[in-house]
Design a protein around this motif. Structure first.
Motif, mmCIF file in Angstrom:
data_model
loop_
_atom_site.group_PDB
_atom_site.id
_atom_site.type_symbol
_atom_site.label_atom_id
_atom_site.label_comp_id
_atom_site.label_asym_id
_atom_site.label_seq_id
_atom_site.Cartn_x
_atom_site.Cartn_y
_atom_site.Cartn_z
ATOM 1 N N UNK A 35 -42.941 54.462 4.471
ATOM 2 C CA UNK A 35 -43.348 54.493 3.061
ATOM 3 C C UNK A 35 -44.387 55.585 2.824
ATOM 4 N N UNK A 36 -45.306 55.716 3.765
ATOM 5 C CA UNK A 36 -46.294 56.796 3.649
ATOM 6 C C UNK A 36 -45.603 58.158 3.693
ATOM 7 N N UNK A 37 -44.660 58.301 4.623
ATOM 8 C CA UNK A 37 -43.962 59.580 4.740
ATOM 9 C C UNK A 37 -43.224 59.912 3.445
ATOM 10 N N UNK A 38 -42.612 58.904 2.861
ATOM 11 C CA UNK A 38 -41.882 59.139 1.620
ATOM 12 C C UNK A 38 -42.849 59.589 0.527
ATOM 13 N N UNK A 39 -43.984 58.949 0.489
ATOM 14 C CA UNK A 39 -44.986 59.267 -0.524
ATOM 15 C C UNK A 39 -45.394 60.740 -0.464
ATOM 16 N N UNK A 40 -45.492 61.268 0.758
ATOM 17 C CA UNK A 40 -45.911 62.667 0.908
ATOM 18 C C UNK A 40 -44.718 63.601 1.156
ATOM 19 N N UNK A 41 -43.535 63.113 0.840
ATOM 20 C CA UNK A 41 -42.310 63.909 0.951
ATOM 21 C C UNK A 41 -42.160 64.520 2.341
ATOM 22 N N UNK A 42 -42.431 63.718 3.334
ATOM 23 C CA UNK A 42 -42.307 64.191 4.722
ATOM 24 C C UNK A 42 -41.223 63.418 5.469
ATOM 25 N N UNK A 43 -40.456 62.616 4.748
ATOM 26 C CA UNK A 43 -39.470 61.755 5.433
ATOM 27 C C UNK A 43 -38.510 62.564 6.285
ATOM 28 N N UNK A 44 -38.119 63.728 5.789
ATOM 29 C CA UNK A 44 -37.120 64.524 6.510
ATOM 30 C C UNK A 44 -37.644 64.957 7.870
#
Ligand code: ADP
Ligand code: MG
Length: 594
Positions: free
Chosen positions: A477-486
Motif C-alpha cells: 500500500x505504501x509502494x502504491x501511494x508513492x507510485x513505486x509498485x512497479x
C-alpha cells in the motif's frame, strides 16, 4: 576398485560433508551477515579437539598429553565438538564484535588465528604441542567393527545427516525475516541500527552459530581421520573456505555447498593426481597461486559466484485470495501519541552538544518536537543539522546534554533501542539496502516480526508466514501511494537517487514511528513526486506523528513546517514560523551567507 581407492573415495565424501558444513557456517557469517571471520578455522579446530578428548581414554602417562579423556559414547563427542566451537565464539565475539570496527574485526580474527596456532604448537604440557593428538577412537568404537566397509558407509550416512540438518537450519535462517535483517546489516550497518536492529546481538548470534557448525564439522573430521595436529588448522585453511564461498556464491547455502565441492575438495584434492614435478613444494605453492587466481578471477568476472544469492520476489497476491488485502489499511504513526498530550513534546533536546575533535558541530542546542506538528530545521551547509539528527537518533553519541523521549531520558540508549521506542531517522545520503529488493527494504523495518529472531527463523516458515503476508500487504500500500509498485522486486541499489529517498521514507514508516527525523527527504526526488511526499507528510501530521525535518527548499518548509528552527555554526540562531523568520534580517543574512 581396490580397497585403497575405495577408502580414498570415502575420504573424499567425508571431506565434502565437513567442508560443506564449514562453508555453510562461513556463509551465514560472511555471505549473509557480512562478518569477515578470518579466524573461522580456529572454531573447527576447537570442535575437533573437544571431540577428540571427549572420546579418548584418560591420558594416564601415555606418549601423549591431553585434558579430559572422558571416553564418552557417540554422539556426545560430536555434540561436545559443536558446543566447544560455539562456546569459544562467545568470549572472542564479545571482545572482537562489541568493541571493534568492521575492518578491524577481520584483522583481529586473523591475528587471533595465527596466535592460537603458535600457542597450541608450543603448549606441550597442555595440548601435546606440535605433535597434536593421535589414536582418536572413531565413533561407536566397541559397539561395531570400525574396520569394515560397512562402517565407512555408516560414517558417510552420519555425516550426510549432520550436513542435512545444518543445511535445513541455514536455509530457514537465510530465507526468513531474520535472514533479511542479517542481509540488511551486511548492506549498511547504521541504517539497520536506525531501524531498531541490535547489531551486536545479530553478529554474536551468527558468530556463535557459525562456531557451532564449524565445531561439529571438526568433530566429524577428527572422528574419521583419527588425528588432530595443529598444523592442519592454519589460517590459510580459512582462506580456502572464503575462496569456496566466492566461487560457489555468497549468500546462497547451496552455492556454499557447491563451492566446498569445487575448491577444498575438488581443487585441493585434484592436484594430488598431478605427477610430481619441479622443485619440492612446487605443487603446493602452485595450489596457492591457483586459489588466489581463482578468487581474483571470480571477483572480476562473476563476483556473485556460480549460484548467486537469489532475488526474493513475492507473489503478486501471496495470499492467493486477497487475504492480505483484507487487512486494515495502514495508518502510519498508528501507535498514537501515547501518554503525552499534543502540547507536551515527544522528543526534547536539552543543551545538546556534539564535537568532532575541536569542531563544535552541534553546540548547546535545545529544542522540542511535538506530536501533530512538522518542525522544520534549516540552516546553511555545515550548520550541524545532520549531526543533530544523528545525535537525536543515537547514531552518534552526544558530547554533552540530554535527550528525552516521552519525558524519559534516552541520552545513553543505543540507536536501535530508540528506534524500538518509535524514534526513527532517515539519512541525508542514500542509505538503501542495495542487495535487498525495494519490498524487502520496507519489510526489514517491520517491528516485532515473529520471524525476525534466530529462534523464530529456526521454527520455520509456518511460524511467521501470516505476519509476513500482512506486512507485504502494508508495504504494497505504501509502494502504491508513492507510485513505486512497479519497482517492488527491483534491487534497491539499482534505483535512481530520488527513488532511493522514497524507499527510505517508506521504510521508516513501516516501523510505525512516533517521531520521524527526516534529513532532506525531498532532495533529488522527481518534482512530480515532491508534492506527493508533502501531502503524505501532512497526513502523517494529522495522525499525530511528531516530525523533525531538515529541508533546503524554503517554499516546502513554508508549506509544511511550524515551527521552524534555524541553525548556523552548530547553534540555534532563531525559531518561529517561517513568515516571522523571514522578517528577521540577521537570520536571512546568516542563512544566505552560508
Ligand atoms: P549540515 O547537515 O547542517 O550541512 P553537518 O551536521 O553535516 O551539517 O556538519 C556539521 C559540521 O560537522 C561540518 O563542519 C562537518 O564538516 C562536521 N562533521 C560532520 N560529520 C563529521 C564527522 N563524522 N567527523 C568530523 N566532522 C564532521
Ligand atoms: Mg546535512
Amino acid at each position: 576398485m581396490t580397497a585403497s581407492e575405495l577408502y580414498y573415495l570415502f575420504t573424499l565424501a567425508v571431506y565434502a560433508g565437513v567442508d560443506g558444513m564449514a562453508c555453510i557456517g562461513l556463509n551465514l557469517q560472511f555471505g549473509v551477515a557480512g562478518l569477515v571471520n578470518f579466524g573461522f578455522i580456529i572454531f573447527q579446530a576447537a570442535g575437533a579437539y573437544a571431540a577428540a578428548v571427549l572420546s579418548m581414554p584418560p591420558a594416564n602417562g601415555g606418549f601423549q598429553q591431553y585434558v579430559l579423556g572422558l571416553q564418552l559414547p557417540f554422539p556426545l563427542p560430536w555434540l561436545g565438538g559443536a558446543a566447544a566451537g560455539g562456546l569459544l565464539a562467545v568470549p572472542i565475539g564479545l571482545i572482537v564484535l562489541r568493541r571493534l570496527r568492521t575492518d578491524y574485526q577481520a584483522i583481529s580474527l586473523l591475528v587471533l588465528s595465527v596466535i592460537a596456532n603458535l600457542v597450541i604448537t608450543n603448549a606441550r604440557p597442555f595440548l601435546n604441542g606440535a605433535a597434536g593428538l593421535s589414536l582418536v577412537p572413531p565413533p561407536l568404537t566397541g559397539l561395531v567393527d570400525t574396520a569394515t566397509v560397512g562402517y565407512q558407509w555408516l560414517y558417510i550416512v552420519l555425516t550426510a545427516f549432520c550436513l542435512a540438518i545444518v543445511l535445513i537450519a541455514a536455509n530457514r535462517i537465510v530465507y526468513s525475516p531474520y535472514g533479511r535483517t542479517l542481509r540488511a546489516m551486511r548492506e549498511r550497518e547504521p541504517a539497520a541500527a536506525a531501524l531498531g536492529k541490535n547489531l551486536v546481538r545479530l553478529k554474536m548470534e551468527m558468530f556463535v552459530l557459525g562456531g557451532v557448525i564449524a565445531g561439529l564439522s571438526g568433530a566429524i573430521l577428527v572422528g574419521f581421520i583419527g588425528v588432530w595436529a595443529p598444523a592442519t588448522w592454519l589460517y590459510p585453511e580459512t582462506i580456502v573456505l572464503f575462496a569456496a564461498l566466492i566461487v560457489g556464491g555468497r549468500g546462497n547455502n547451496l552455492g556454499a555447498l557447491l563451492g566446498a565441492l569445487l575448491v577444498p575438495v575438488g581443487f585441493e584434492e585434484a592436484t594430488r593426481f598431478i605427477p610430481e614435478f619441479g622443485p619440492p613444494g612446487f605443487i603446493p605453492a602452485m595450489q596457492w597461486v591457483a586459489i588466489g587466481l581463482l578468487i581474483i578471477g571470480f571477483l572480476w568476472f562473476r563476483p556473485r559466484g556460480l549460484l548467486p544469492e537469489p532475488r526474493r520476489v513475492f507473489a503478486e497476491d501471496p495470499a492467493g485470495g486477497g487475504a492480505a488485502r483484507a487487512e486494515e489499511t495502514p495508518r502510519p504513526g498508528a501507535r498514537g501519541i501515547g501518554s503525552a498530550g499534543p502540547s507536551t513534546p515527544l522528543l526534547r533536546a536539552d543543551r545538546v552538544a556534539r564535537r568532532f575533535e575541536g569542531l563544535r558541530a552541534v553546540d548547546d542546542v535545545s529544542l522540542d518536537v511535538f506530536p501533530g506538528r512538522i518542525t522544520g530545521l534549516i540552516g546553511p551547509n555545515g550548520a550541524g543539522k545532520s549531526t543533530l539528527l544523528a545525535v537525536l537518533a543515537g547514531t552518534l553519541p552526544v558530547s554533552a546534554g540530554r535527550i528525552l523521549m516521552d519525558g524519559q531520558e534516552v541520552t545513553r540508549l543505543p540507536a536501535y533501542r530508540r528506534a524500538r521506542r518509535g524514534l526513527v531517522r532517515t539519512f541525508q545520503l542514500s542509505s538503501e539496502f542495495a542487495q535487498l529488493t525495494v519490498l524487502e527494504n520496507l519489510l526489514v523495518a517491520a517491528p516485532a516480526h515473529p520471524g525476525d529472531s534466530l529462534l523464530g527463523a529456526l521454527r520455520g516458515t509456518p511460524y511467521w508466514w501470516a505476519d509476513e503476508l500482512r506486512l507485504v500487504g502494508r508495504a504494497r500500500e505504501l509502494l502504491a501511494r508513492f507510485r513505486m509498485s512497479a519497482a517492488e522486486s527491483e534491487y534497491a541499489g539499482n534505483l535512481s537517487g530520488g527513488q532511493k529517498r522514497l524507499v527510505e521514507i517508506m521504510r521508516a514508516l513501516m516501523l510505525m514511528p512516533r517521531v520521524l527525523l527526516l534529513d532532506e527527504p525531498m532532495a533529488g526526488v522527481h518534482p512530480s513526486i515532491v508534492g506527493e511526499i508533502a501531502s503524505f507528510l501532512e497526513t502523517l501530521r494529522e495522525n499525530g506523528l511528531a516530525i523533525l525535518m531538515v529541508e533546503h527548499e524554503l517554499s516546502m518548509v513554508e508549506r509544511l513546517c511550524d515551527p521552524v528552527i534555524v541553525m548556523a555554526q552548530g547553534q540555534v540562531i532563531g525559531r518561529g514560523s517561517m513568515s516571522a523568520l523571514r522578517r528577521q534580517r540577521t537570520i536571512v543574512e546568516a542563512y544566505l551567507a552560508g
